[in-house]
Design an enzyme around this catalytic site. Structure first.
Site, PDB file in Angstrom:
ATOM      1  N   ALA A  91       0.862  -1.176   0.000  1.00  0.00           N
ATOM      2  CA  ALA A  91       0.000   0.000   0.000  1.00  0.00           C
ATOM      3  C   ALA A  91       0.900   1.227   0.000  1.00  0.00           C
ATOM      4  O   ALA A  91       2.005   1.194   0.559  1.00  0.00           O
ATOM      5  CB  ALA A  91      -0.913   0.011   1.225  1.00  0.00           C
ATOM      6  N   SER A  92       0.445   2.307  -0.624  1.00  0.00           N
ATOM      7  CA  SER A  92       1.294   3.492  -0.778  1.00  0.00           C
ATOM      8  C   SER A  92       1.410   4.312   0.489  1.00  0.00           C
ATOM      9  O   SER A  92       2.416   4.983   0.712  1.00  0.00           O
ATOM     10  CB  SER A  92       0.760   4.374  -1.914  1.00  0.00           C
ATOM     11  OG  SER A  92       0.805   3.686  -3.147  1.00  0.00           O
TER      12      SER A  92
END
Length: 292
Positions: A91-92
């Site tokens: 996930a960023s």
């Protein structure tokens, strides 16, 4: 020197009587430890390394630890000894959830999952590197290995994805996407790997051409290209040290200070740090190629 040089060396038995390490295993010392470097008589069996002064034993082989014989690499064309699926999720940002990806990987029955919350722009993604390292080690032991990801965007975009695909292909590791435009299983010799490699080269050429066109357009308007240099050797040294601690570009930039010019006392931008590190890496790779 290449990251895969040690695999080329370990494709041969070590001819040194004091070592006699079989193919697939690192060299050993007389005291039964993993040698820090491969023996000269062994790596000179590899034509591309014949003139090299030394070949270091990589961290994955744990230099200095108790020597243990590893499985021989599979013979060309031999059936794999088994199959293994390794998952990766990303996930960023910290606020984003990994649940959807982890649930999909669990349903895909992967043997082990590596997960992290880190930006695609990060130069170093520790968990991805660990996943690829484990996959390469398992493949070298004779297993057929596939890296399983929820969607190709989790691995990166453009050049980064293509570079990773090349790395997987060199290690003969398969790739599987559970969703998205590239959904499905992809063999290292398949068309997806080939297309990604081609796209990598095309994108580099496109970026270079557009940059040159932009510079030329700016010059015709009387604009100056580039600005005062804000980086120096001390800043590069500190940036390399911080990168080794797996910090993001933003965090690295926040810890650096410009020591000269109009911006003295300010922090460099993440883009400046990225450019500085990339230039250093390119020079290092060029020097390694010339020395090999």
């Amino acid at each position: 020197m290449s990251d895969d040089d040690f695999r080329r060396v370990e494709a041969h038995d070590c001819p040194m009587t004091s070592c006699s390490a079989p193919a697939g295993s690192p060299c050993r010392t007389g005291k039964g430890k993993v040698a820090v470097q491969y023996h000269t008589a062994r790596f000179r069996l590899v034509p591309s390394l014949a003139k090299t002064l030394s070949v270091a034993t990589p961290p994955v082989r744990k230099p200095g630890s108790l020597w243990v014989e590893l499985p021989r690499p599979p013979a060309a064309g031999a059936e794999p000894a088994g199959r293994m699926r390794i998952g990766y999720a990303r996930a960023s940002t910290v606020r984003q959830s990994l649940d959807t990806q982890l649930d999909a990987l669990k349903a895909a029955r992967v043997a082990r999952v590596f997960a992290e919350k880190i930006s695609t722009r990060a130069v170093v993604r520790p968990e991805l590197e660990r996943a690829v390292a484990l996959a390469a080690e398992m493949r070298a032991s004779g297993l057929a290995v596939t890296l399983v990801v929820h969607e190709h965007k989790r691995l990166g975009r453009g050049i980064e994805l293509a570079a990773l695909a090349e790395q997987l292909r060199a290690a003969d590791i398969g790739l599987e996407f559970l969703s998205g435009e590239l959904q499905g299983s992809h063999d290292p010799t398949g068309i997806v790997f080939t297309v990604l490699a081609a796209l990598s080269g095309m994108e580099r050429e496109y970026i270079r051409d557009r940059t040159l066109e932009g510079h030329e357009s700016a010059r015709t308007r009387g604009k100056t290209i580039g600005g005062a240099t804000v980086t120096d050797e001390a800043m590069l040294s500190m940036a390399l040290h911080l990168r080794g601690q797996n910090l993001s570009l933003r965090d690295i930039a926040a810890r650096l200070v410009i020591t000269r010019g109009k911006k003295k006392g300010q922090h460099p931008s993440p883009a400046t740090v990225l450019r500085m590190l990339r230039e250093h890496d390119e020079i290092a790779r060029a020097s390694a190629v010339q020395g090999s």
